[in-house]
Design a protein around this motif. Structure first.
Motif, PDB file in Angstrom:
ATOM      1  N   ASP A 140      -9.392   5.700   9.785  1.00 15.01           N
ATOM      2  CA  ASP A 140      -9.671   6.014  11.183  1.00 15.01           C
ATOM      3  C   ASP A 140      -8.412   6.263  11.996  1.00 15.01           C
ATOM      4  N   HIS A 141      -7.271   5.755  11.516  1.00  9.78           N
ATOM      5  CA  HIS A 141      -6.025   5.853  12.280  1.00  9.78           C
ATOM      6  C   HIS A 141      -4.910   6.352  11.365  1.00  9.78           C
ATOM      7  N   VAL A 142      -4.245   7.408  11.793  1.00  8.14           N
ATOM      8  CA  VAL A 142      -3.233   8.065  10.956  1.00  8.14           C
ATOM      9  C   VAL A 142      -2.018   8.414  11.807  1.00  8.14           C
ATOM     10  N   GLN A 143      -0.848   8.280  11.213  1.00  8.45           N
ATOM     11  CA  GLN A 143       0.383   8.742  11.848  1.00  8.45           C
ATOM     12  C   GLN A 143       1.205   9.488  10.811  1.00  8.45           C
ATOM     13  N   LEU A 144       1.619  10.699  11.159  1.00  6.94           N
ATOM     14  CA  LEU A 144       2.478  11.491  10.278  1.00  6.94           C
ATOM     15  C   LEU A 144       3.889  11.501  10.843  1.00  6.94           C
ATOM     16  N   LEU A 145       4.851  11.053  10.045  1.00  8.36           N
ATOM     17  CA  LEU A 145       6.254  11.029  10.439  1.00  8.36           C
ATOM     18  C   LEU A 145       6.963  12.193   9.761  1.00  8.36           C
ATOM     19  N   LEU A 146       7.466  13.125  10.551  1.00 10.79           N
ATOM     20  CA  LEU A 146       8.208  14.274  10.030  1.00 10.79           C
ATOM     21  C   LEU A 146       9.686  13.903  10.033  1.00 10.79           C
ATOM     22  N   LEU A 147      10.301  13.915   8.853  1.00 10.39           N
ATOM     23  CA  LEU A 147      11.589  13.274   8.649  1.00 10.39           C
ATOM     24  C   LEU A 147      12.701  14.244   8.268  1.00 10.39           C
ATOM     25  N   LYS A 148      13.907  13.884   8.673  1.00 11.69           N
ATOM     26  CA  LYS A 148      15.123  14.617   8.295  1.00 11.69           C
ATOM     27  C   LYS A 148      16.100  13.642   7.663  1.00 11.69           C
ATOM     28  N   GLY A 203     -26.272  -1.488   5.391  1.00 10.99           N
ATOM     29  CA  GLY A 203     -27.170  -0.587   6.094  1.00 10.99           C
ATOM     30  C   GLY A 203     -26.481   0.563   6.793  1.00 10.99           C
ATOM     31  N   GLY A 204     -25.248   0.880   6.380  1.00 11.09           N
ATOM     32  CA  GLY A 204     -24.539   2.025   6.946  1.00 11.09           C
ATOM     33  C   GLY A 204     -23.370   1.667   7.833  1.00 11.09           C
ATOM     34  N   ASP A 205     -23.193   0.376   8.137  1.00 13.13           N
ATOM     35  CA  ASP A 205     -22.061  -0.042   8.968  1.00 13.13           C
ATOM     36  C   ASP A 205     -20.808  -0.207   8.114  1.00 13.13           C
ATOM     37  N   ASP A 206     -19.655   0.110   8.713  1.00 13.77           N
ATOM     38  CA  ASP A 206     -18.397  -0.084   8.003  1.00 13.77           C
ATOM     39  C   ASP A 206     -18.140  -1.567   7.786  1.00 13.77           C
ATOM     40  N   PRO A 207     -17.744  -1.970   6.587  1.00 17.30           N
ATOM     41  CA  PRO A 207     -17.446  -3.390   6.320  1.00 17.30           C
ATOM     42  C   PRO A 207     -16.155  -3.810   7.019  1.00 17.30           C
ATOM     43  N   ARG A 208     -16.264  -4.673   7.992  1.00 13.83           N
ATOM     44  CA  ARG A 208     -15.099  -5.053   8.796  1.00 13.83           C
ATOM     45  C   ARG A 208     -14.079  -5.865   8.006  1.00 13.83           C
ATOM     46  N   ALA A 209     -14.533  -6.539   6.964  1.00 11.37           N
ATOM     47  CA  ALA A 209     -13.623  -7.406   6.203  1.00 11.37           C
ATOM     48  C   ALA A 209     -12.843  -6.648   5.140  1.00 11.37           C
ATOM     49  N   LEU A 210     -13.139  -5.356   4.979  1.00  7.74           N
ATOM     50  CA  LEU A 210     -12.481  -4.567   3.941  1.00  7.74           C
ATOM     51  C   LEU A 210     -11.631  -3.499   4.593  1.00  7.74           C
ATOM     52  N   ASN A 211     -10.315  -3.655   4.514  1.00  9.40           N
ATOM     53  CA  ASN A 211      -9.388  -2.737   5.177  1.00  9.40           C
ATOM     54  C   ASN A 211      -8.225  -2.408   4.251  1.00  9.40           C
ATOM     55  N   ALA A 212      -7.578  -1.293   4.526  1.00 13.16           N
ATOM     56  CA  ALA A 212      -6.437  -0.896   3.697  1.00 13.16           C
ATOM     57  C   ALA A 212      -5.440  -0.093   4.520  1.00 13.16           C
ATOM     58  N   VAL A 213      -4.225  -0.063   4.053  1.00 19.78           N
ATOM     59  CA  VAL A 213      -3.161   0.777   4.615  1.00 19.78           C
ATOM     60  C   VAL A 213      -2.611   1.618   3.486  1.00 19.78           C
ATOM     61  N   TRP A 214      -2.626   2.941   3.640  1.00 20.57           N
ATOM     62  CA  TRP A 214      -2.141   3.844   2.606  1.00 20.57           C
ATOM     63  C   TRP A 214      -0.947   4.645   3.113  1.00 20.57           C
ATOM     64  N   ARG A 215      -0.046   4.947   2.196  1.00 16.10           N
ATOM     65  CA  ARG A 215       1.096   5.798   2.500  1.00 16.10           C
ATOM     66  C   ARG A 215       1.149   6.943   1.496  1.00 16.10           C
ATOM     67  N   HIS A 226      12.593  17.528   6.212  1.00 16.38           N
ATOM     68  CA  HIS A 226      12.792  17.322   4.780  1.00 16.38           C
ATOM     69  C   HIS A 226      11.610  16.623   4.108  1.00 16.38           C
ATOM     70  N   ALA A 227      10.871  15.833   4.880  1.00  7.46           N
ATOM     71  CA  ALA A 227       9.760  15.069   4.289  1.00  7.46           C
ATOM     72  C   ALA A 227       8.690  14.793   5.336  1.00  7.46           C
ATOM     73  N   VAL A 228       7.494  14.554   4.848  1.00  3.85           N
ATOM     74  CA  VAL A 228       6.377  14.133   5.694  1.00  3.85           C
ATOM     75  C   VAL A 228       5.847  12.831   5.111  1.00  3.85           C
ATOM     76  N   LEU A 229       5.913  11.765   5.895  1.00  4.70           N
ATOM     77  CA  LEU A 229       5.376  10.465   5.481  1.00  4.70           C
ATOM     78  C   LEU A 229       4.098  10.213   6.281  1.00  4.70           C
ATOM     79  N   THR A 230       2.993  10.099   5.574  1.00  3.65           N
ATOM     80  CA  THR A 230       1.706   9.836   6.211  1.00  3.65           C
ATOM     81  C   THR A 230       1.343   8.369   6.018  1.00  3.65           C
ATOM     82  N   VAL A 231       1.039   7.711   7.130  1.00  6.13           N
ATOM     83  CA  VAL A 231       0.601   6.315   7.101  1.00  6.13           C
ATOM     84  C   VAL A 231      -0.809   6.275   7.674  1.00  6.13           C
ATOM     85  N   ALA A 232      -1.758   5.731   6.919  1.00  6.35           N
ATOM     86  CA  ALA A 232      -3.157   5.721   7.331  1.00  6.35           C
ATOM     87  C   ALA A 232      -3.725   4.316   7.202  1.00  6.35           C
ATOM     88  N   ALA A 233      -4.513   3.909   8.202  1.00  7.34           N
ATOM     89  CA  ALA A 233      -5.050   2.546   8.207  1.00  7.34           C
ATOM     90  C   ALA A 233      -6.442   2.529   8.821  1.00  7.34           C
TER      91      ALA A 233
END
Length: 622
Positions: free
Chosen positions: A40-48, A87-99, A162-169
């Motif tokens: 649901d939340h993403v930040q892209l860092l464009l890097l040099k 029943g279709g609701d997002d599980p609040r206790a299950l979360n992750a952060v991906w890079r 030079h790079a794109v670092l995507t952080v998603a949570a």
């Protein structure tokens, strides 16, 4: 419970997937490419990179935090299971952060200490990647208000990327913690953050929709070796009627591609993918006001029913109603109460080849014609069979940015506030996939060809006249490109190599192109080879070798014989086949299993047996 892609807390249970789906267990492919780091939340860092040695250290430290396909696939499966149970609701206790990390051409060159693509054939994806989107703006329709001089990043006039670092949570607080860590790591290693692009799923009734108000991310392809096929319709994903299973090589380099097309990339690119990033600003009130005006014009022309509404016309511009329900199935009204309608991909246009129900210019048909691509109304034989366009698919990973338009809200919800879509897609061939869709489908007014051109895509394309039931109206452009980057998301092994200042695995000495059987080369596939030699299958039926000046150095002599493709067979024979799959030319090297067809850097093309013996050659070294 929050999972991250770090060794101590990685969500990586034993097994990691279904036994007969090996890609679900991949620790080499980055997690966003085919598994989808959907958060649901993403930040892209464009890097040099300011210091190449420190940049390699930064990358070495980042490597353990990069999400793999195995991790993301396992988490997504657990998340989906928990969601169904609730029943279709997002599980609040299950979360992750991906890079996820990707590198531009200058970034790869700086880290590797050498040119990542020493051979750049004209018209190839290597050429597109090296040039970057700003240099190819005219080709992509990024002109006028969308021209690179107006971009916020990637236009070549500011600091290089030079790079794109995507952080998603899943949760904003987890994203903030992860971003603090990444910003500190960047500062410590003289990695400059050139630009930050945020993205977030819209809230409430807008969830899952883009800013114009339509469900997004519905028509994503499934992947062979990753998604489970339907037992009754094995070409489709189980539980997702109409979602075709596409060969993994269309999205991940080094895997089988549609039609067995060869891979003309060095070995280090294996298990990586080309990433396209575009910031697309949306003028929401302007677009909807335009729809209302054009509806009035069409009513005056008598081309739409008197009861047609702006929602009715907008759905035809998109190809779906707001809920995601296809116009092809429900032409008269939306069905938002249908819980499954938004995910409906089982769409056919075979009974609507002229676009009477879903217009030919609609966004859905322009970007994925499916089984309704009648190229010329006078020739029904040009309708491709199902699956014929699989090689044009891309894997989209977009997310909205900015606050929704709300005239009763704060200034951040006003008409001039920044909002739009962070468009991200992955593919193994920039030219054949993303650029082809953008140039030959979206931006081509006469695609598909008609006496009265259908027009460009009025949702995301440049200003255009569209033909609607014999009438014509003008749509101005209300989606603007505000930045673009071409990057490459390498495998975890290649990331390690880059961290050591290496880029091994070129496929052969000095960049020779090694093509392993079986593979097929058709005219539409373009050239395969090196700087001095390119193997090309001509439309006239001739297999030829061209040099760096596009001069022909060798030919099979099959022009006019009906040859339609060249095939390097598993028995070691290179053959040109006609439409009936009968050979019209052979290299006569059968009996050499495990042989390889090699396009050499010196200009020669050879077939080398398993013991290294050259059993056939074009004798075109120079």
């Amino acid at each position: 419970m929050t999972y991250t892609a770090q060794p101590s807390t990685a969500y990586d249970p034993p097994g990691g997937g279904v036994d007969d789906l090996p890609l679900r267990r991949s620790r080499e492919i980055q997690g966003d490419i085919i598994a989808g780091a959907k958060k649901d939340h993403v930040q892209l860092l464009l890097l040099k990179f300011e210091d190449e040695s420190l940049a390699r250290t930064w990358l070495r430290r980042l490597r353990p935090r990069i999400a793999t396909t195995r991790q993301v696939a396992a988490f997504n499966a657990e998340f989906s299971k928990a969601r169904k149970q609730s029943g279709g609701d997002d599980p609040r206790a299950l979360n992750a952060v991906w890079r996820v990390v990707s590198f531009t051409y200058p970034g790869l060159r700086l880290l590797a200490g050498r040119d990542p693509f020493p051979s750049v054939p004209p018209g190839s994806t290597q050429e597109a990647f090296k040039q970057g989107p700003a240099a190819r703006a005219d080709l992509l329709g990024d002109t006028g208000q969308c021209a690179p001089e107006h971009w916020l990043f990637g236009n070549g006039t500011g600091q290089p990327i030079h790079a794109v670092l995507t952080v998603a949570a899943d949760r904003p607080q987890d994203l903030r913690v992860a971003l603090t860590e990444e910003r500190e790591e960047a500062a410590r290693h003289k990695v400059v953050i050139v630009f930050e692009q945020d993205g977030a799923t819209l809230e409430g009734s807008r969830r899952g929709k883009e800013h114009f108000g339509f469900k997004d991310g519905i028509s994503e392809p499934a992947v062979q070796g990753f998604d489970q096929p339907d037992p009754q319709r094995p070409e489709h994903k189980k539980g997702s009627p109409g979602t075709r299973i596409i060969p993994a090589g269309e999205f991940v380099v080094g895997h089988e591609r549609d039609g067995g097309r060869p891979n003309d990339l060095p070995g280090w690119a294996t298990n990586g993918s080309f990433q396209v990033l575009r910031r697309l600003a949306q003028d929401v009130p302007g677009w909807w006001a335009q729809v209302a005006v054009r509806l009035k014009e069409l009513k005056e022309q008598g081309k739409v029913p008197p009861e047609a509404t702006t929602e009715w016309l907008a759905a035809r511009l998109v190809g779906r109603w707001r809920s995601g329900t296809p116009v092809a199935k429900c032409p008269h009204a939306d069905t938002p109460s249908d819980a499954e309608a938004w995910s409906d991909n089982d769409i056919s246009y075979q009974d609507d080849l002229e676009g009477e129900i879903t217009p030919l210019f609609s966004h859905l048909r322009k970007t994925s014609p499916r089984d309704g691509l009648l190229l010329k109304s006078s020739d029904e034989q040009t309708v491709p069979e199902k699956g014929a366009l699989d090689g044009r698919r891309i894997m989209r990973r977009g997310i909205p940015y900015g606050r929704p338009f709300d005239p009763a809200g704060s200034a951040g919800n006003g008409p001039d506030a920044p909002r739009g879509l962070v468009f991200v897609c992955y593919q193994s061939d920039l030219v054949r996939q993303f650029e082809f869709i953008q140039k030959d489908w979206i931006e081509e007014p006469n695609f598909p060809s008609r006496d009265q051109p259908p027009g460009r895509d009025p949702l995301v394309g440049t200003a255009t006249d569209v033909s609607f039931k014999g009438g014509k109206v003008r749509f101005e452009q209300f989606v603007r490109t505000e930045g673009a980057v071409y990057a490459f998301a390498p495998s975890l092994t290649t990331i390690e190599l880059l961290a050591d200042g290496k880029l091994d695995g070129g496929g052969g000495p000095d960049g020779d192109r090694i093509l392993e059987a079986p593979f097929t080369l058709r005219p539409a596939d373009g050239p395969v080879g090196t700087a001095k030699a390119r193997l090309v299958m001509r439309e006239v039926g001739n297999l030829v070798v061209l040099d760096e000046r596009d001069e022909q150095r060798w030919e099979s002599g099959t022009a006019g014989t009906g040859g339609v493709k060249a095939v390097f067979q598993e028995d070691g024979d290179l053959v040109v086949l006609g439409a009936d799959d009968r050979p019209v030319w052979k290299s006569r090297t059968t009996g050499n299993p495990h042989a390889k067809l090699i396009v050499l850097m010196d200009g020669n093309v050879v077939i080398r047996a398993a013991d290294g013996t050259v059993v056939w050659q074009t004798d075109t070294a120079h």
